[in-house]
Design a protein around this motif. Sequence first.
Motif, PDB file in Angstrom:
ATOM      1  N   ARG A   1       0.837  -1.209   0.000  1.00  0.00           N
ATOM      2  CA  ARG A   1       0.000   0.000   0.000  1.00  0.00           C
ATOM      3  C   ARG A   1       0.868   1.254   0.000  1.00  0.00           C
ATOM      4  N   ASN A   2       1.926   1.244   0.806  1.00  0.00           N
ATOM      5  CA  ASN A   2       2.808   2.414   0.844  1.00  0.00           C
ATOM      6  C   ASN A   2       3.461   2.652  -0.511  1.00  0.00           C
TER       7      ASN A   2
ATOM      8  N   ILE B   1       1.277   9.551  -5.334  1.00  0.00           N
ATOM      9  CA  ILE B   1       1.720  10.904  -4.978  1.00  0.00           C
ATOM     10  C   ILE B   1       2.675  11.441  -6.041  1.00  0.00           C
ATOM     11  N   GLU B   2       3.590  10.596  -6.525  1.00  0.00           N
ATOM     12  CA  GLU B   2       4.507  11.023  -7.595  1.00  0.00           C
ATOM     13  C   GLU B   2       3.749  11.441  -8.843  1.00  0.00           C
ATOM     14  N   ARG B   3       2.724  10.651  -9.223  1.00  0.00           N
ATOM     15  CA  ARG B   3       1.933  10.994 -10.414  1.00  0.00           C
ATOM     16  C   ARG B   3       1.223  12.330 -10.217  1.00  0.00           C
TER      17      ARG B   3
ATOM     18  N   GLU C   1       3.750  15.144 -10.458  1.00  0.00           N
ATOM     19  CA  GLU C   1       4.215  15.345 -11.829  1.00  0.00           C
ATOM     20  C   GLU C   1       3.155  15.992 -12.700  1.00  0.00           C
ATOM     21  N   SER C   2       1.874  15.721 -12.423  1.00  0.00           N
ATOM     22  CA  SER C   2       0.804  16.275 -13.254  1.00  0.00           C
ATOM     23  C   SER C   2       0.377  17.674 -12.805  1.00  0.00           C
ATOM     24  N   ALA C   3       0.859  18.140 -11.662  1.00  0.00           N
ATOM     25  CA  ALA C   3       0.463  19.461 -11.174  1.00  0.00           C
ATOM     26  C   ALA C   3       1.129  20.542 -12.016  1.00  0.00           C
ATOM     27  N   ALA C   4       0.452  21.665 -12.118  1.00  0.00           N
ATOM     28  CA  ALA C   4       1.004  22.793 -12.876  1.00  0.00           C
ATOM     29  C   ALA C   4       2.190  23.359 -12.112  1.00  0.00           C
TER      30      ALA C   4
END
Length: 146
Positions: A115-116, A123-125, A128-131
């Motif tokens: 799960r971790n 969280i990485e995705r 990475e997808s954040a502006a």
Amino acid sequence: MGGIQPPDTGDLQVSVEDLDAAADYVERLKQYVDDTISYEMERIKERMKGDSSNAQTVPNGTPFGAYEDARMQWQALTRSTANMEAHLKSLSGRLAALKQGTEDIAQAFRDAEARNAANGKQIERLLESAAPPPTTGDPSTYPYTA
């Protein structure tokens, strides 16, 4: 008299491999109790029966004799043997429970690690997808200004 302090678990690390090895070790202990020690108990009980080809001719006789003290000693030995058998069965059951509990703990840590890892990838995705943040010093480009 002071209270018992909880253990310091600040640097606690769990090795699932060590837990698996512990469960295997407990299984070997259980097998030793079930096979070797229980077999020896059966041999002791057979030897306690005495020589069946030479049956006792004395009424109420025991392999120790027919005197009252001999009968009392025989009864004590019989009770002791029965108690030992009961303890062996109890020990075997407790070892089985210990093995199962250890396996359950190892599985819980495997599941938690999975799960971790999945949460870390999610969280990485998201990151990475954040502006990207605005590069100018102009406050009007910030999304939450009043």
